[in-house]
Design a protein around this motif. Structure first.
Motif, PDB file in Angstrom:
ATOM      1  N   GLY A 144      32.652  44.225  18.188  1.00 12.06           N
ATOM      2  CA  GLY A 144      33.315  43.590  19.316  1.00 12.06           C
ATOM      3  C   GLY A 144      32.386  43.426  20.504  1.00 12.06           C
ATOM      4  O   GLY A 144      32.364  42.368  21.159  1.00 12.06           O
ATOM      5  N   GLN A 145      31.585  44.458  20.780  1.00 13.44           N
ATOM      6  CA  GLN A 145      30.640  44.368  21.897  1.00 13.44           C
ATOM      7  C   GLN A 145      29.545  43.355  21.593  1.00 13.44           C
ATOM      8  O   GLN A 145      29.083  42.632  22.477  1.00 13.44           O
ATOM      9  N   LEU A 146      29.112  43.306  20.325  1.00  6.79           N
ATOM     10  CA  LEU A 146      28.089  42.338  19.941  1.00  6.79           C
ATOM     11  C   LEU A 146      28.620  40.916  20.083  1.00  6.79           C
ATOM     12  O   LEU A 146      27.867  39.980  20.358  1.00  6.79           O
ATOM     13  N   GLY A 147      29.937  40.765  19.901  1.00  5.09           N
ATOM     14  CA  GLY A 147      30.566  39.466  20.104  1.00  5.09           C
ATOM     15  C   GLY A 147      30.774  39.104  21.558  1.00  5.09           C
ATOM     16  O   GLY A 147      31.249  38.003  21.866  1.00  5.09           O
ATOM     17  N   GLY A 148      30.449  40.025  22.475  1.00  9.38           N
ATOM     18  CA  GLY A 148      30.489  39.709  23.906  1.00  9.38           C
ATOM     19  C   GLY A 148      31.723  40.165  24.644  1.00  9.38           C
ATOM     20  O   GLY A 148      31.979  39.706  25.762  1.00  9.38           O
ATOM     21  N   ALA A 149      32.522  41.087  24.073  1.00 10.33           N
ATOM     22  CA  ALA A 149      33.751  41.521  24.733  1.00 10.33           C
ATOM     23  C   ALA A 149      33.465  42.121  26.104  1.00 10.33           C
ATOM     24  O   ALA A 149      34.118  41.768  27.105  1.00 10.33           O
ATOM     25  N   LEU A 150      32.498  43.031  26.189  1.00  9.87           N
ATOM     26  CA  LEU A 150      32.187  43.669  27.468  1.00  9.87           C
ATOM     27  C   LEU A 150      31.498  42.692  28.412  1.00  9.87           C
ATOM     28  O   LEU A 150      31.785  42.663  29.619  1.00  9.87           O
ATOM     29  N   GLU A 151      30.600  41.893  27.874  1.00  5.85           N
ATOM     30  CA  GLU A 151      29.912  40.909  28.707  1.00  5.85           C
ATOM     31  C   GLU A 151      30.903  39.971  29.394  1.00  5.85           C
ATOM     32  O   GLU A 151      30.785  39.689  30.592  1.00  5.85           O
ATOM     33  N   ARG A 152      31.904  39.500  28.647  1.00  4.30           N
ATOM     34  CA  ARG A 152      32.894  38.584  29.235  1.00  4.30           C
ATOM     35  C   ARG A 152      33.711  39.269  30.323  1.00  4.30           C
ATOM     36  O   ARG A 152      34.012  38.662  31.364  1.00  4.30           O
ATOM     37  N   ALA A 153      34.082  40.524  30.089  1.00  2.00           N
ATOM     38  CA  ALA A 153      34.872  41.245  31.089  1.00  2.00           C
ATOM     39  C   ALA A 153      34.085  41.430  32.380  1.00  2.00           C
ATOM     40  O   ALA A 153      34.605  41.224  33.481  1.00  2.00           O
ATOM     41  N   VAL A 154      32.819  41.830  32.254  1.00  3.14           N
ATOM     42  CA  VAL A 154      31.989  42.061  33.433  1.00  3.14           C
ATOM     43  C   VAL A 154      31.678  40.746  34.142  1.00  3.14           C
ATOM     44  O   VAL A 154      31.744  40.647  35.378  1.00  3.14           O
ATOM     45  N   ASP A 155      31.371  39.705  33.369  1.00  5.46           N
ATOM     46  CA  ASP A 155      31.031  38.420  33.983  1.00  5.46           C
ATOM     47  C   ASP A 155      32.217  37.816  34.726  1.00  5.46           C
ATOM     48  O   ASP A 155      32.039  37.096  35.720  1.00  5.46           O
ATOM     49  N   GLY A 156      33.444  38.103  34.252  1.00  7.95           N
ATOM     50  CA  GLY A 156      34.614  37.603  34.956  1.00  7.95           C
ATOM     51  C   GLY A 156      34.688  38.139  36.365  1.00  7.95           C
ATOM     52  O   GLY A 156      34.947  37.383  37.324  1.00  7.95           O
ATOM     53  N   VAL A 157      34.450  39.444  36.527  1.00  4.56           N
ATOM     54  CA  VAL A 157      34.455  40.059  37.856  1.00  4.56           C
ATOM     55  C   VAL A 157      33.258  39.564  38.664  1.00  4.56           C
ATOM     56  O   VAL A 157      33.370  39.243  39.859  1.00  4.56           O
ATOM     57  N   TYR A 158      32.101  39.486  38.010  1.00  2.09           N
ATOM     58  CA  TYR A 158      30.872  39.075  38.701  1.00  2.09           C
ATOM     59  C   TYR A 158      31.004  37.663  39.274  1.00  2.09           C
ATOM     60  O   TYR A 158      30.625  37.396  40.421  1.00  2.09           O
ATOM     61  N   ARG A 159      31.562  36.742  38.485  1.00  4.84           N
ATOM     62  CA  ARG A 159      31.713  35.359  38.965  1.00  4.84           C
ATOM     63  C   ARG A 159      32.680  35.287  40.143  1.00  4.84           C
ATOM     64  O   ARG A 159      32.458  34.537  41.098  1.00  4.84           O
ATOM     65  N   GLN A 160      33.752  36.079  40.077  1.00  6.36           N
ATOM     66  CA  GLN A 160      34.711  36.092  41.179  1.00  6.36           C
ATOM     67  C   GLN A 160      34.048  36.563  42.470  1.00  6.36           C
ATOM     68  O   GLN A 160      34.231  35.967  43.540  1.00  6.36           O
ATOM     69  N   LEU A 161      33.241  37.636  42.360  1.00  8.50           N
ATOM     70  CA  LEU A 161      32.554  38.157  43.542  1.00  8.50           C
ATOM     71  C   LEU A 161      31.484  37.182  44.030  1.00  8.50           C
ATOM     72  O   LEU A 161      31.252  37.041  45.244  1.00  8.50           O
ATOM     73  N   THR A 162      30.825  36.497  43.094  1.00  4.77           N
ATOM     74  CA  THR A 162      29.810  35.505  43.468  1.00  4.77           C
ATOM     75  C   THR A 162      30.433  34.369  44.274  1.00  4.77           C
ATOM     76  O   THR A 162      29.872  33.916  45.281  1.00  4.77           O
ATOM     77  N   ASP A 163      31.593  33.904  43.821  1.00  7.64           N
ATOM     78  CA  ASP A 163      32.278  32.832  44.549  1.00  7.64           C
ATOM     79  C   ASP A 163      32.632  33.276  45.973  1.00  7.64           C
ATOM     80  O   ASP A 163      32.507  32.496  46.934  1.00  7.64           O
TER      81      ASP A 163
ATOM     82  N   GLU B 221      38.497  44.440  22.489  1.00  7.23           N
ATOM     83  CA  GLU B 221      38.579  44.928  23.857  1.00  7.23           C
ATOM     84  C   GLU B 221      37.203  45.263  24.413  1.00  7.23           C
ATOM     85  O   GLU B 221      36.280  45.606  23.677  1.00  7.23           O
ATOM     86  N   ALA B 222      37.100  45.171  25.734  1.00  6.27           N
ATOM     87  CA  ALA B 222      35.869  45.557  26.415  1.00  6.27           C
ATOM     88  C   ALA B 222      35.879  47.064  26.641  1.00  6.27           C
ATOM     89  O   ALA B 222      36.765  47.578  27.321  1.00  6.27           O
ATOM     90  N   LEU B 223      34.905  47.765  26.064  1.00  6.47           N
ATOM     91  CA  LEU B 223      34.834  49.220  26.203  1.00  6.47           C
ATOM     92  C   LEU B 223      33.461  49.620  26.717  1.00  6.47           C
ATOM     93  O   LEU B 223      32.438  49.115  26.245  1.00  6.47           O
ATOM     94  N   LEU B 224      33.448  50.534  27.673  1.00  5.56           N
ATOM     95  CA  LEU B 224      32.191  51.169  28.068  1.00  5.56           C
ATOM     96  C   LEU B 224      31.890  52.260  27.050  1.00  5.56           C
ATOM     97  O   LEU B 224      32.755  53.089  26.754  1.00  5.56           O
ATOM     98  N   THR B 225      30.674  52.275  26.519  1.00  3.71           N
ATOM     99  CA  THR B 225      30.385  53.192  25.418  1.00  3.71           C
ATOM    100  C   THR B 225      29.292  54.209  25.708  1.00  3.71           C
ATOM    101  O   THR B 225      29.042  55.079  24.879  1.00  3.71           O
ATOM    102  N   ASN B 226      28.631  54.104  26.860  1.00  2.94           N
ATOM    103  CA  ASN B 226      27.585  55.087  27.142  1.00  2.94           C
ATOM    104  C   ASN B 226      27.531  55.385  28.636  1.00  2.94           C
ATOM    105  O   ASN B 226      28.130  54.679  29.456  1.00  2.94           O
ATOM    106  N   ALA B 227      26.795  56.424  28.970  1.00  2.00           N
ATOM    107  CA  ALA B 227      26.757  56.902  30.355  1.00  2.00           C
ATOM    108  C   ALA B 227      26.131  55.884  31.291  1.00  2.00           C
ATOM    109  O   ALA B 227      26.535  55.779  32.463  1.00  2.00           O
TER     110      ALA B 227
END
Length: 471
Positions: free
Chosen positions: A150-169, A401-407
């Motif tokens: 799931g992470q290799l498919g971009g689940a976490l990347e999409r979740a983080v980028d959604g917040v990042y783009r909102q803050l960028t705007d 789902e987007a999951l954080l997996t490491n420290a």
């Protein structure tokens, strides 16, 4: 990255298939020096992603194998560079000769993880997907495999980028109004910022809350096997592993320290910890072992409380179960040495006691999960596996789902979370929006570290240390 790298991508043991990989500007030219198709043109004149059958040569031109070859040209490749792959028979000696020939053709030995590192540096993978590659390589349970996929498919990347783009705007709007006051730009409102920060905080809170779940999927569930001396803990530990890892004797107190191993059991990855027997002792070494056992129980996410059902129940057994229950953690009562209870119910010996203290009521037994086992014969291990699976059902959402997996990920997400909260608090205190925007930019920097938009070289070096050569 102006040079060409090569590596053997399969383990150095005899196997059915052995793979050699190349990446870099001279990858196709180098492979043409060691591989000759049995028909048609050399690889430099072949289309991408087409398997070609031919002869593999050593550096002196001698034929060492008949194999398949495929190439992918930049930028449509895993690394974003020209790449080539040779699929050979899995002889370590033949693969070594072919690698030596590739070095003679100008390639150099790839470092651990260098293929994936080039994919990251060339923008083919973000850092979360890069870490997912390592997670998939090291996955030890079906749940961990699905999570990594799931992470290799971009689940976490999409979740983080959604917040990042909102803050960028938000920041872009703020600076546009500030830098171009004469332009007809919609005014920047504090209410707009407050609403956006509230939404970002909610999404980051939800993301931060996934760390425990992602870490357990990735690293395994800490499972402490506890009980008084000679209760059968080490025998059970060995039975779950399938081999003798812990020393087992008839002498109480043999285990003086914690012993840890990982095993897939009940569909989940367990980090089993065999502990020293819990009892009061004057022996300094054993006392230290008991202290470590109690610490392991506190760290555990699952506790197997083992009681010897073939012997008289003691007050120590009762105190152990009380201490386990007081942790509030998932636990399973294990009545051990079923083979020695002479066809009596092992649970019957302990529920209500056997002339000794009452260990469990029927309610507690049902609540905790109770099994009778003989680790020596294997009897009851299937029931124990079912009890574990019931406590930790298959995580079917891990693939999507987007999951954080490491420290590292959790720390970066935590910094972004705190920065957003500071910005929201500044607005509530009546400060000007520019004070909150500074916190927004700090949150963006932290999120950038999470995905790799902005990341230090030493951080990436630590990430790629987990990789093997050839990946």
């Amino acid at each position: 990255m102006n040079d060409t790298i090569a590596a053997i991508a399969t383990p150095p043991v005899p196997c059915a298939i052995g793979i050699l990989r190349l990446s870099g500007p001279e990858a196709v030219a180098a492979v043409d020096t060691v591989f000759t198709p049995f028909y048609g043109a050399p690889m430099a004149q072949r289309p991408d992603r087409t398997l070609v059958y031919g002869a593999l040569h050593d550096k002196d031109g001698g034929v060492i194998d008949h194999c398949l070859c495929a190439i992918s040209r930049a930028p449509r490749s895993y690394t974003g560079e020209d790449t080539a792959e040779l699929q050979c028979h899995g002889s370590p000696a033949a693969l070594a000769l072919a690698l030596e020939a590739l070095f003679a053709a100008g390639a150099r030995q790839a470092r651990p993880g260098e293929f994936t590192q080039r994919a990251f540096l060339n923008g083919k993978l973000d850092l979360t997907r890069t870490e997912a590659v390592a997670d998939l390589i090291h996955a030890e349970s079906p749940a961990a495999v699905y999570q990594a996929a799931g992470q290799l498919g971009g689940a976490l990347e999409r979740a983080v980028d959604g917040v990042y783009r909102q803050l960028t705007d938000l920041c872009a709007h703020f600076h546009a109004v500030l830098d171009y006051p004469d332009e007809d730009i919609e005014p920047f409102q504090a209410a707009e910022l407050a609403q956006a920060l509230a939404g970002a905080a909610q999404r980051l809170d939800a993301l931060a809350a996934t760390y425990r779940r992602g870490r357990l999927l990735n690293e395994g569930i800490p499972c402490a096997i506890v009980g008084r001396p000679n209760a059968g803990k080490s025998t059970l530990f060995n039975a779950l592993l399938g081999y003798d890892r812990a020393i087992v004797t008839h002498i109480p107190g043999t285990t003086r320290d914690t012993v840890e191993e990982r095993v897939s059991f009940g569909g989940v990855l367990l980090r089993l910890v065999d502990t020293a027997g819990l009892r009061e002792t004057q022996d300094e070494v054993e006392r230290l072992g008991v202290e470590r056992s109690r610490a392991a129980m506190e760290r555990a996410e699952l506790i197997l409380a083992v009681v010897d059902a073939s012997s008289r129940i003691t007050q120590e057994d009762a105190e152990l179960l009380r201490a386990v229950e007081e942790t509030g953690k998932p636990w399973i009562f294990v009545a051990s040495k079923k083979d020695l209870t002479q066809n009596r119910s092992a649970l019957g010996c302990v529920i209500g006691g056997d002339g000794g203290p009452v260990l469990l009521t029927e309610r507690q037994s049902a609540l905790a999960g109770s099994v009778e086992v003989s680790a020596k014969t294997g009897q009851g291990l299937d029931e124990l596996e079912q009890a574990v699976a019931a406590l930790f059902p298959a995580d079917t959402g891990a693939q999507t789902e987007a999951l954080l997996t490491n420290a590292r990920q959790a720390e970066a997400a935590g910094r972004a979370q705190k920065a957003i909260r500071r910005g929201a608090a500044a607005l509530e205190a009546g400060l000007a929006p520019d004070a909150a925007v500074a916190d927004v930019e700090e949150a963006m920097a932290a999120l950038g570290e999470l995905t790799g938009r902005t990341v230090r070289e030493d951080v990436t070096a630590r990430i790629f240390e987990r990789f093997c050569v050839g990946k």
